[in-house]
Design a protein around this motif. Structure first.
Motif, PDB file in Angstrom:
ATOM      1  N   UNK A   1       0.856  -1.194   0.000  1.00 16.76           N
ATOM      2  CA  UNK A   1       0.000   0.000   0.000  1.00 16.76           C
ATOM      3  C   UNK A   1       0.891   1.243   0.000  1.00 16.76           C
ATOM      4  N   UNK A   2       0.406   2.278  -0.646  1.00 13.17           N
ATOM      5  CA  UNK A   2       1.093   3.567  -0.633  1.00 13.17           C
ATOM      6  C   UNK A   2       0.200   4.608   0.041  1.00 13.17           C
ATOM      7  N   UNK A   3       0.809   5.502   0.807  1.00  9.09           N
ATOM      8  CA  UNK A   3       0.087   6.603   1.451  1.00  9.09           C
ATOM      9  C   UNK A   3       0.721   7.907   0.985  1.00  9.09           C
ATOM     10  N   UNK A   4      -0.078   8.768   0.359  1.00 11.86           N
ATOM     11  CA  UNK A   4       0.449  10.033  -0.141  1.00 11.86           C
ATOM     12  C   UNK A   4      -0.649  11.036  -0.386  1.00 11.86           C
ATOM     13  N   UNK A   5      -0.253  12.273  -0.634  1.00 13.88           N
ATOM     14  CA  UNK A   5      -1.236  13.341  -0.815  1.00 13.88           C
ATOM     15  C   UNK A   5      -1.605  13.585  -2.278  1.00 13.88           C
ATOM     16  N   UNK A   6      -0.928  12.893  -3.213  1.00 14.31           N
ATOM     17  CA  UNK A   6      -1.220  13.098  -4.633  1.00 14.31           C
ATOM     18  C   UNK A   6      -1.486  11.736  -5.284  1.00 14.31           C
ATOM     19  N   UNK A   7      -2.719  11.532  -5.695  1.00 15.40           N
ATOM     20  CA  UNK A   7      -3.112  10.234  -6.240  1.00 15.40           C
ATOM     21  C   UNK A   7      -2.282   9.878  -7.458  1.00 15.40           C
ATOM     22  N   UNK A   8      -2.161  10.802  -8.399  1.00 15.51           N
ATOM     23  CA  UNK A   8      -1.467  10.497  -9.655  1.00 15.51           C
ATOM     24  C   UNK A   8       0.021  10.265  -9.467  1.00 15.51           C
ATOM     25  N   UNK A   9       0.589  10.823  -8.422  1.00 20.03           N
ATOM     26  CA  UNK A   9       2.027  10.744  -8.203  1.00 20.03           C
ATOM     27  C   UNK A   9       2.400   9.643  -7.216  1.00 20.03           C
ATOM     28  N   UNK A  10       1.635   9.536  -6.141  1.00 18.80           N
ATOM     29  CA  UNK A  10       2.020   8.670  -5.029  1.00 18.80           C
ATOM     30  C   UNK A  10       1.288   7.339  -4.990  1.00 18.80           C
ATOM     31  N   UNK A  11       0.154   7.231  -5.668  1.00 21.35           N
ATOM     32  CA  UNK A  11      -0.668   6.028  -5.540  1.00 21.35           C
ATOM     33  C   UNK A  11      -0.895   5.330  -6.872  1.00 21.35           C
ATOM     34  N   UNK A  12      -1.291   6.066  -7.903  1.00 19.12           N
ATOM     35  CA  UNK A  12      -1.590   5.460  -9.207  1.00 19.12           C
ATOM     36  C   UNK A  12      -0.431   4.629  -9.772  1.00 19.12           C
ATOM     37  N   UNK A  13       0.836   5.079  -9.635  1.00 12.60           N
ATOM     38  CA  UNK A  13       1.933   4.256 -10.175  1.00 12.60           C
ATOM     39  C   UNK A  13       2.020   2.877  -9.514  1.00 12.60           C
ATOM     40  N   UNK A  14       1.770   2.818  -8.200  1.00 11.37           N
ATOM     41  CA  UNK A  14       1.778   1.523  -7.520  1.00 11.37           C
ATOM     42  C   UNK A  14       0.559   0.699  -7.919  1.00 11.37           C
ATOM     43  N   UNK A  15      -0.584   1.363  -8.107  1.00  7.57           N
ATOM     44  CA  UNK A  15      -1.769   0.640  -8.563  1.00  7.57           C
ATOM     45  C   UNK A  15      -1.522  -0.028  -9.911  1.00  7.57           C
ATOM     46  N   UNK A  16      -0.773   0.634 -10.782  1.00  6.93           N
ATOM     47  CA  UNK A  16      -0.497   0.053 -12.097  1.00  6.93           C
ATOM     48  C   UNK A  16       0.336  -1.225 -11.972  1.00  6.93           C
ATOM     49  N   UNK A  17       1.042  -1.354 -10.863  1.00  7.82           N
ATOM     50  CA  UNK A  17       1.816  -2.571 -10.614  1.00  7.82           C
ATOM     51  C   UNK A  17       1.001  -3.630  -9.880  1.00  7.82           C
ATOM     52  N   UNK A  18      -0.193  -3.235  -9.424  1.00 10.84           N
ATOM     53  CA  UNK A  18      -1.052  -4.178  -8.718  1.00 10.84           C
ATOM     54  C   UNK A  18      -1.269  -3.864  -7.255  1.00 10.84           C
ATOM     55  N   UNK A  19      -0.744  -2.723  -6.788  1.00 11.23           N
ATOM     56  CA  UNK A  19      -0.867  -2.354  -5.387  1.00 11.23           C
ATOM     57  C   UNK A  19      -2.076  -1.500  -5.084  1.00 11.23           C
TER      58      UNK A  19
END
Length: 221
Positions: A178-196
């Motif tokens: 899991x990633x925790x961050x204030x910017x979805x496109x920068x801090x979360x979406x990249x990990x989601x693309x990997x399956x996170x």
């Protein structure tokens, strides 16, 4: 208020952003804008008017789309390479000077660290990262491991390669991260693309809610 973006799987690793997540974004934005303006003039020979226009463009992007605005991506799109940007900001930017200890951040990270490994992933240089963490009161020792621009090199966030560096080093699959961050496109979406998965926060005041959610997932697993 937090926004949970994921599968609901129990975390085996949690990746934290730094700027705007572990300290308020207001302490970051104006300092960075001023440094970028100077960089246009000193490194590209741009006029003051051109530099001011570029800073205004970035400020408006931050205002209207904070979640999707990366200063690293912005300077790269405007002709600077990553090495130039990192060297210049290391010399001219000192965000840590305007920060102070935040016992709430220290407490929440400590609570989560008791149940799951936590790491930091930032586009800051290692020197800047260490200074910021020191002022906030966490220190690098507050994390299982820390990752700076020197680790991601040519694949800084929002490139998924930055997260892949973390996954490879820790030996954890994206599906359990899991990633925790204030910017979805920068801090979360990249990990989601990997399956996170991820949790978007507005800043350090939301960390308690994010940690509660993650701990709940661990305990229910």
């Amino acid at each position: 208020m937090i926004d949970v973006l994921g599968t609901g799987s129990a975390p085996r690793l949690v990746v934290f952003d730094l700027d705007g997540t572990l300290y308020p974004k207001e302490a970051y934005a104006e300092q960075v804008l001023a440094v970028i303006g100077r960089m246009f003039v000193e490194l590209q020979g741009a006029s003051e008017a051109h530099a001011e226009a570029k800073v205004a463009e970035l400020r408006e992007a931050m205002r209207t789309n904070w979640s999707g605005t990366s200063t690293t991506s912005f300077v790269r799109a405007n002709g600077f390479d990553v090495a130039q940007w990192l060297e210049y900001r290391e010399t001219h930017l000192s965000i840590a000077d305007g920060l102070r200890r935040d016992d709430g951040v220290v407490r929440e990270l400590g609570r989560l660290r008791e149940v799951v490994p936590i790491v930091l992933l930032t586009n800051n240089t290692r020197g800047s990262m260490e200074a910021i963490l020191g002022k906030v009161g966490i220190g690098t020792e507050g994390f299982t491991e820390v990752f700076s621009s020197e680790d991601s090199r040519d694949t800084p966030k929002p490139d998924p390669g930055a997260f892949q560096v973390v996954l490879d080093r820790l030996g954890v699959p994206a599906e359990g991260t899991w990633s925790v961050g204030d910017r979805v496109d920068i801090d979360i979406a990249p990990l989601q693309r990997l399956g996170g998965s991820g949790i978007a926060v507005d800043g350090p005041a939301d960390l308690g809610a994010a940690v509660d959610h993650l701990i709940g997932l661990v305990r229910r697993a």
